[in-house]
Scaffold this active site. Sequence first.
Site, mmCIF file in Angstrom:
data_model
loop_
_atom_site.group_PDB
_atom_site.id
_atom_site.type_symbol
_atom_site.label_atom_id
_atom_site.label_comp_id
_atom_site.label_asym_id
_atom_site.label_seq_id
_atom_site.Cartn_x
_atom_site.Cartn_y
_atom_site.Cartn_z
ATOM 1 C CG HIS A 64 60.197 -6.884 23.040
ATOM 2 N ND1 HIS A 64 59.999 -6.939 21.683
ATOM 3 C CD2 HIS A 64 59.055 -7.350 23.611
ATOM 4 C CE1 HIS A 64 58.785 -7.430 21.444
ATOM 5 N NE2 HIS A 64 58.201 -7.687 22.606
ATOM 6 C CB CYS A 108 58.935 -10.917 20.993
ATOM 7 S SG CYS A 108 57.236 -10.602 20.533
ATOM 8 C CD GLU A 168 55.548 -13.838 18.559
ATOM 9 O OE1 GLU A 168 54.607 -14.237 19.259
ATOM 10 O OE2 GLU A 168 56.342 -12.957 18.921
HETATM 11 N N1 COA Z 1 45.009 10.316 26.351
HETATM 12 C C1 COA Z 1 46.253 9.947 26.733
HETATM 13 N N2 COA Z 1 46.521 8.715 27.286
HETATM 14 C C2 COA Z 1 45.498 7.867 27.422
HETATM 15 C C3 COA Z 1 44.179 8.205 27.050
HETATM 16 C C4 COA Z 1 43.954 9.480 26.489
HETATM 17 N N3 COA Z 1 42.740 9.881 26.082
HETATM 18 N N4 COA Z 1 43.394 7.139 27.325
HETATM 19 C C5 COA Z 1 44.184 6.176 27.858
HETATM 20 N N5 COA Z 1 45.459 6.617 27.921
HETATM 21 C C6 COA Z 1 46.636 5.897 28.419
HETATM 22 C C7 COA Z 1 46.365 5.086 29.662
HETATM 23 O O1 COA Z 1 46.448 5.877 30.836
HETATM 24 C C8 COA Z 1 47.444 4.029 29.560
HETATM 25 O O2 COA Z 1 48.669 4.555 29.989
HETATM 26 P P1 COA Z 1 49.523 3.822 31.145
HETATM 27 O O3 COA Z 1 49.772 2.421 30.627
HETATM 28 O O4 COA Z 1 50.777 4.620 31.226
HETATM 29 O O5 COA Z 1 48.682 3.820 32.354
HETATM 30 C C9 COA Z 1 47.572 3.797 28.065
HETATM 31 O O6 COA Z 1 46.993 4.940 27.428
HETATM 32 C C10 COA Z 1 46.836 2.567 27.572
HETATM 33 O O7 COA Z 1 45.518 2.652 28.042
HETATM 34 P P2 COA Z 1 44.776 1.365 28.596
HETATM 35 O O8 COA Z 1 43.442 1.742 29.073
HETATM 36 O O9 COA Z 1 45.692 0.639 29.539
HETATM 37 O O10 COA Z 1 44.663 0.557 27.213
HETATM 38 P P3 COA Z 1 44.144 -0.858 26.876
HETATM 39 O O11 COA Z 1 43.337 -1.458 27.982
HETATM 40 O O12 COA Z 1 43.478 -0.722 25.548
HETATM 41 O O13 COA Z 1 45.461 -1.762 26.739
HETATM 42 C C11 COA Z 1 47.569 -2.545 25.880
HETATM 43 C C12 COA Z 1 46.692 -1.315 26.161
HETATM 44 C C13 COA Z 1 48.935 -2.068 25.418
HETATM 45 C C14 COA Z 1 47.763 -3.343 27.180
HETATM 46 C C15 COA Z 1 46.894 -3.399 24.781
HETATM 47 O O14 COA Z 1 46.906 -2.678 23.600
HETATM 48 C C16 COA Z 1 47.569 -4.745 24.550
HETATM 49 O O15 COA Z 1 47.299 -5.721 25.248
HETATM 50 N N6 COA Z 1 48.460 -4.825 23.541
HETATM 51 C C17 COA Z 1 49.225 -6.036 23.259
HETATM 52 C C18 COA Z 1 50.496 -5.997 24.085
HETATM 53 C C19 COA Z 1 51.357 -7.187 23.760
HETATM 54 O O16 COA Z 1 51.456 -7.546 22.627
HETATM 55 N N7 COA Z 1 51.987 -7.784 24.775
HETATM 56 C C20 COA Z 1 52.755 -8.987 24.554
HETATM 57 C C21 COA Z 1 54.117 -8.817 24.053
HETATM 58 S S1 COA Z 1 55.306 -8.226 25.216
#
Ligand code: COA
Length: 368
Positions: free
Chosen positions: A221, A109, A77
């Site tokens: 995945h 993916c 991709e």
């Molecule tokens: N200590 C420990 N954990 C922590 C933390 C800290 N200080 N701060 C946040 N977290 C945890 C959150 O609770 C969350 O856990 P949960 O999902 O189990 O609730 C996790 O870390 C991520 O935090 P969040 O606030 O949701 O992060 P974000 O808004 O930055 O988004 C993703 C995270 C993964 C959604 C983002 O990185 C993303 O969109 N990535 C791309 C994903 C992708 O490619 N998807 C398509 C293909 S399938």
Amino acid sequence: MTVGIDRINYYVPKTYLDLETLAAARNVDVAKYKRGIGQEKMSIPDLHEDIVTMAAEASAPIIDNPDQIDMVFFATESGVDFSKAAGIYLHKLLNLKPTVKVIELKQACYALTSALHLAIDYVKNHPGQKALVVSSDVAWYGFNTPGEVTQGAGAIAMMISENPRLATVTPGVTYTSDVPDFYRPNTMDVPVVDGKFSIDCYLEALKETFQAGDYPYVCFHMPFAKMADKANASLTSSKMDEDQLAVIKSVSKEIGNIYNGSLYLALIGVLIHHPQGLEGKTIGMFSYGSGSIGEFYTLTLTPRYASVNPVDRYLKGLSERKSLSIEAYEKAMNHYVKREHSLDYQAPLSQGFALVAIEKGHRIYKAK
Ligand code: COA
């Protein structure tokens, strides 16, 4: 006739960014990246690398005789051309015969899983032939984005043949649904991604396709390693414990997202932890490609899989890497984006398979 995966290999670039370094630069608690998202490092392509060179690096070690290959399926991709298949460049680098058919496949993916099943059907219909199935991707979301921490780069190669030494594969159960969770319009360098929605879509597809069984492992995945925990927690049966989860996440968390190949890094993790002992065991495989398609299938390791399980080589791929500073990471990715927009480009000298120039948009590579 039994057809399946004769050999598998992965390749990751020799440089990575430790997420401690990224967390410090982005002023984020490192625990969010390492515990919340589950990642330790992300691999970063070197200046001479692109999806073609990474695909060549993954493929070369599993090709004994290039003349035995009759078909190449290249899933990506992060394609380098809208018209020309990246596999044509790969075909030359690997010195394959002119009679080989080469095609590129795309569905986020998921395409590598589709390529695997298509290749098995191809070999069943063309007795005596072999097919090379390869995926190669650079997961690039951009600096200072929520997806930045879930980046990575790498490739997977599999040789499909009769009487496979590694594994046989069952046809899967699929679930297709038109959802806007992650997509990259032609005009954009980075995807439009709704990460939280994408997790929901992923879990929905898993629910619709999962087949319970007595699996030592279910490989998922992994756009980020914590996704495996979420997927496992959503299962109503065949759940894994923490030790099993640690095995399937062990390679992915060191590399990051390699898009198509990410599911297969979970399998490499299983193979590393079990140089032998899983003969005849069936592993669950869940593939997800945003947009979306989910597919659950199973893979059974053969009685002689240990003979094609080069654990030392797999581990060397992870240990022989060097850590980048935040400045070096930003320089490398700025270079990558600029180069991918260039119609003319001259690369610095390098070893191994390398992109050496772009001339009027056509790419020139050198073999090892
Ligand atoms: N200590 C420990 N954990 C922590 C933390 C800290 N200080 N701060 C946040 N977290 C945890 C959150 O609770 C969350 O856990 P949960 O999902 O189990 O609730 C996790 O870390 C991520 O935090 P969040 O606030 O949701 O992060 P974000 O808004 O930055 O988004 C993703 C995270 C993964 C959604 C983002 O990185 C993303 O969109 N990535 C791309 C994903 C992708 O490619 N998807 C398509 C293909 S399938």
